[in-house]
Motif scaffolding. Structure first.
Motif, PDB file in Angstrom:
ATOM      1  N   LEU A   5       0.834  -1.297  -0.014  1.00 25.09           N
ATOM      2  CA  LEU A   5      -0.026   0.022  -0.224  1.00 25.09           C
ATOM      3  C   LEU A   5       0.883   1.143   0.035  1.00 25.09           C
ATOM      4  CD1 LEU A   5      -3.004  -1.099   2.457  1.00 25.09           C
ATOM      5  CD2 LEU A   5      -2.728  -0.932   0.029  1.00 25.09           C
ATOM      6  N   LEU A   6       1.945   1.301   0.775  1.00 20.42           N
ATOM      7  CA  LEU A   6       3.052   2.305   0.789  1.00 20.42           C
ATOM      8  C   LEU A   6       3.562   2.492  -0.680  1.00 20.42           C
ATOM      9  CD1 LEU A   6       4.442   4.509   2.128  1.00 20.42           C
ATOM     10  CD2 LEU A   6       6.004   2.712   2.953  1.00 20.42           C
ATOM     11  N   LEU A   7       3.944   1.268  -1.420  1.00 19.55           N
ATOM     12  CA  LEU A   7       4.373   1.507  -2.663  1.00 19.55           C
ATOM     13  C   LEU A   7       3.546   2.026  -3.646  1.00 19.55           C
ATOM     14  CD1 LEU A   7       7.174   0.726  -4.243  1.00 19.55           C
ATOM     15  CD2 LEU A   7       6.234  -1.344  -4.486  1.00 19.55           C
ATOM     16  N   LYS A   8       2.199   1.648  -3.608  1.00 23.43           N
ATOM     17  CA  LYS A   8       1.146   1.824  -4.402  1.00 23.43           C
ATOM     18  C   LYS A   8       0.917   3.501  -4.056  1.00 23.43           C
ATOM     19  CE  LYS A   8      -3.377   0.123  -5.974  1.00 23.43           C
ATOM     20  NZ  LYS A   8      -4.540  -0.796  -5.769  1.00 23.43           N
ATOM     21  N   THR A   9       0.830   3.688  -2.924  1.00 24.26           N
ATOM     22  CA  THR A   9       0.861   5.289  -2.826  1.00 24.26           C
ATOM     23  C   THR A   9       1.782   6.197  -3.456  1.00 24.26           C
ATOM     24  OG1 THR A   9      -0.362   4.761  -0.706  1.00 24.26           O
ATOM     25  CG2 THR A   9       0.555   7.103  -1.075  1.00 24.26           C
ATOM     26  N   VAL A  10       2.838   5.849  -3.433  1.00 25.67           N
ATOM     27  CA  VAL A  10       4.125   6.607  -4.059  1.00 25.67           C
ATOM     28  C   VAL A  10       3.823   6.429  -5.468  1.00 25.67           C
ATOM     29  CG1 VAL A  10       6.662   6.344  -4.489  1.00 25.67           C
ATOM     30  CG2 VAL A  10       5.633   6.178  -2.051  1.00 25.67           C
ATOM     31  N   HIS A  11       3.605   5.136  -5.894  1.00 26.52           N
ATOM     32  CA  HIS A  11       3.282   5.088  -7.438  1.00 26.52           C
ATOM     33  C   HIS A  11       2.203   5.936  -7.833  1.00 26.52           C
ATOM     34  CE1 HIS A  11       3.713   3.015 -11.083  1.00 26.52           C
ATOM     35  NE2 HIS A  11       2.431   2.781 -11.441  1.00 26.52           N
ATOM     36  N   ILE A  12       1.142   6.087  -7.297  1.00 22.91           N
ATOM     37  CA  ILE A  12      -0.041   7.069  -7.514  1.00 22.91           C
ATOM     38  C   ILE A  12       0.292   8.635  -7.614  1.00 22.91           C
ATOM     39  CG2 ILE A  12      -2.131   7.536  -7.055  1.00 22.91           C
ATOM     40  CD1 ILE A  12      -2.938   4.683  -6.081  1.00 22.91           C
ATOM     41  N   LEU A  13       1.015   8.831  -6.375  1.00 23.59           N
ATOM     42  CA  LEU A  13       1.479   9.931  -6.256  1.00 23.59           C
ATOM     43  C   LEU A  13       2.443  10.406  -7.337  1.00 23.59           C
ATOM     44  CD1 LEU A  13       1.870  10.413  -2.513  1.00 23.59           C
ATOM     45  CD2 LEU A  13       0.229  11.704  -3.744  1.00 23.59           C
ATOM     46  N   SER A  14       3.276   9.695  -7.754  1.00 26.08           N
ATOM     47  CA  SER A  14       4.348  10.016  -8.780  1.00 26.08           C
ATOM     48  C   SER A  14       3.861  10.178 -10.172  1.00 26.08           C
ATOM     49  CB  SER A  14       5.462   9.294  -8.527  1.00 26.08           C
ATOM     50  OG  SER A  14       4.979   7.835  -9.115  1.00 26.08           O
ATOM     51  N   SER A  15       2.761   9.376 -10.418  1.00 26.43           N
ATOM     52  CA  SER A  15       1.855   9.565 -11.714  1.00 26.43           C
ATOM     53  C   SER A  15       1.089  10.646 -11.607  1.00 26.43           C
ATOM     54  CB  SER A  15       1.020   8.321 -11.654  1.00 26.43           C
ATOM     55  OG  SER A  15      -0.135   8.225 -10.989  1.00 26.43           O
ATOM     56  N   THR A  16       0.504  11.069 -10.454  1.00 25.24           N
ATOM     57  CA  THR A  16      -0.070  12.276 -10.484  1.00 25.24           C
ATOM     58  C   THR A  16       0.923  13.396 -10.550  1.00 25.24           C
ATOM     59  OG1 THR A  16      -1.702  11.471  -8.872  1.00 25.24           O
ATOM     60  CG2 THR A  16      -1.893  13.675  -8.946  1.00 25.24           C
ATOM     61  N   LEU A  17       1.835  13.517 -10.198  1.00 29.50           N
ATOM     62  CA  LEU A  17       3.027  14.592 -10.318  1.00 29.50           C
ATOM     63  C   LEU A  17       3.598  14.720 -11.683  1.00 29.50           C
ATOM     64  CD1 LEU A  17       4.660  16.545  -8.603  1.00 29.50           C
ATOM     65  CD2 LEU A  17       6.336  14.772  -8.435  1.00 29.50           C
ATOM     66  N   LEU A  18       3.602  13.266 -12.306  1.00 30.76           N
ATOM     67  CA  LEU A  18       3.729  13.447 -13.859  1.00 30.76           C
ATOM     68  C   LEU A  18       2.847  14.260 -14.747  1.00 30.76           C
ATOM     69  CD1 LEU A  18       6.121  12.286 -15.795  1.00 30.76           C
ATOM     70  CD2 LEU A  18       4.813  10.313 -15.739  1.00 30.76           C
ATOM     71  N   PHE A  19       1.606  13.615 -14.473  1.00 31.28           N
ATOM     72  CA  PHE A  19       0.507  14.022 -15.473  1.00 31.28           C
ATOM     73  C   PHE A  19       0.204  15.631 -15.092  1.00 31.28           C
ATOM     74  CE2 PHE A  19      -3.967  14.548 -16.259  1.00 31.28           C
ATOM     75  CZ  PHE A  19      -4.139  14.195 -17.617  1.00 31.28           C
ATOM     76  N   GLY A  20       0.199  16.030 -13.742  1.00 31.29           N
ATOM     77  CA  GLY A  20      -0.151  17.223 -13.527  1.00 31.29           C
ATOM     78  C   GLY A  20       0.719  18.148 -13.967  1.00 31.29           C
ATOM     79  N   THR A  21       2.051  17.923 -13.589  1.00 29.18           N
ATOM     80  CA  THR A  21       3.230  18.851 -14.077  1.00 29.18           C
ATOM     81  C   THR A  21       3.420  18.966 -15.457  1.00 29.18           C
ATOM     82  OG1 THR A  21       4.433  18.290 -12.103  1.00 29.18           O
ATOM     83  CG2 THR A  21       5.696  19.277 -13.989  1.00 29.18           C
ATOM     84  N   GLY A  22       3.080  17.808 -16.273  1.00 24.62           N
ATOM     85  CA  GLY A  22       2.913  18.031 -17.635  1.00 24.62           C
ATOM     86  C   GLY A  22       1.968  18.686 -18.403  1.00 24.62           C
TER      87      GLY A  22
END
Length: 157
Positions: A5-22
């Motif tokens: 769950l911790l790893l999944k949270t990091v994965h989701i947050l980084s994907s959000t950061l990637l998409f949002g920043t883009g």
């Protein structure tokens, strides 16, 4: 389960950061270029480039690391069709993003070298069109990856 769950949270947050920043940098870059204001283009080009180094680049690295790790923890072979499709799309998105980074750097340098009151050279506008055009397949690719991650459809590849 806690590690997953911790790893999944990091994965989701980084994907959000990637998409949002883009999406955010694309919007500001496009609007600055539409404005026709050289000073705006200088500031926005500099900030778009900085945002890519500070936010996009780390997320681009975190995504495949956490993604493969999650797949292993969840018992999904990397040959699972929806996962393979996601990986291929991630490579396609990266193939669009890498030239965009180079284009952004060139656009920033051209804007900074252009004297106040002067028109930007034709090459700048050509680069801006490529920057915009390469953003679309990357944007659509990321949306499809999100769908694949959520739906995990049974695909026949």
């Amino acid at each position: 389960m806690h590690d997953y769950l911790l790893l999944k949270t990091v994965h989701i947050l980084s994907s959000t950061l990637l998409f949002g920043t883009g999406l955010g940098t694309a919007f500001h870059g496009w609007m600055a270029n539409r404005s026709g204001v050289l000073a705006a283009r200088r500031v926005v080009n500099r900030n778009v480039e900085l945002a890519d180094w500070l936010f996009t680049t780390p997320a681009v690295i975190v995504q495949p690391v956490t993604g493969v790790w999650l797949a292993n923890l969840a018992g999904y072979p990397l040959t699972t069709p929806w996962l393979m499709a996601s990986i291929v799309l991630y490579i396609v998105v990266g193939a669009c993003w890498l030239p965009v980074v180079a284009i952004q750097i060139r656009m920033r340098r051209i804007a900074e070298a252009t004297p106040d009151g002067a028109e930007l050279p034709r090459h700048y506008h050509c680069l801006a069109r490529w920057w915009f055009a390469l953003g679309w397949p990357a944007f659509i690719g990321v949306i499809i990856i999100f769908w694949l991650m959520v739906a995990k459809p049974e695909l026949a590849l």
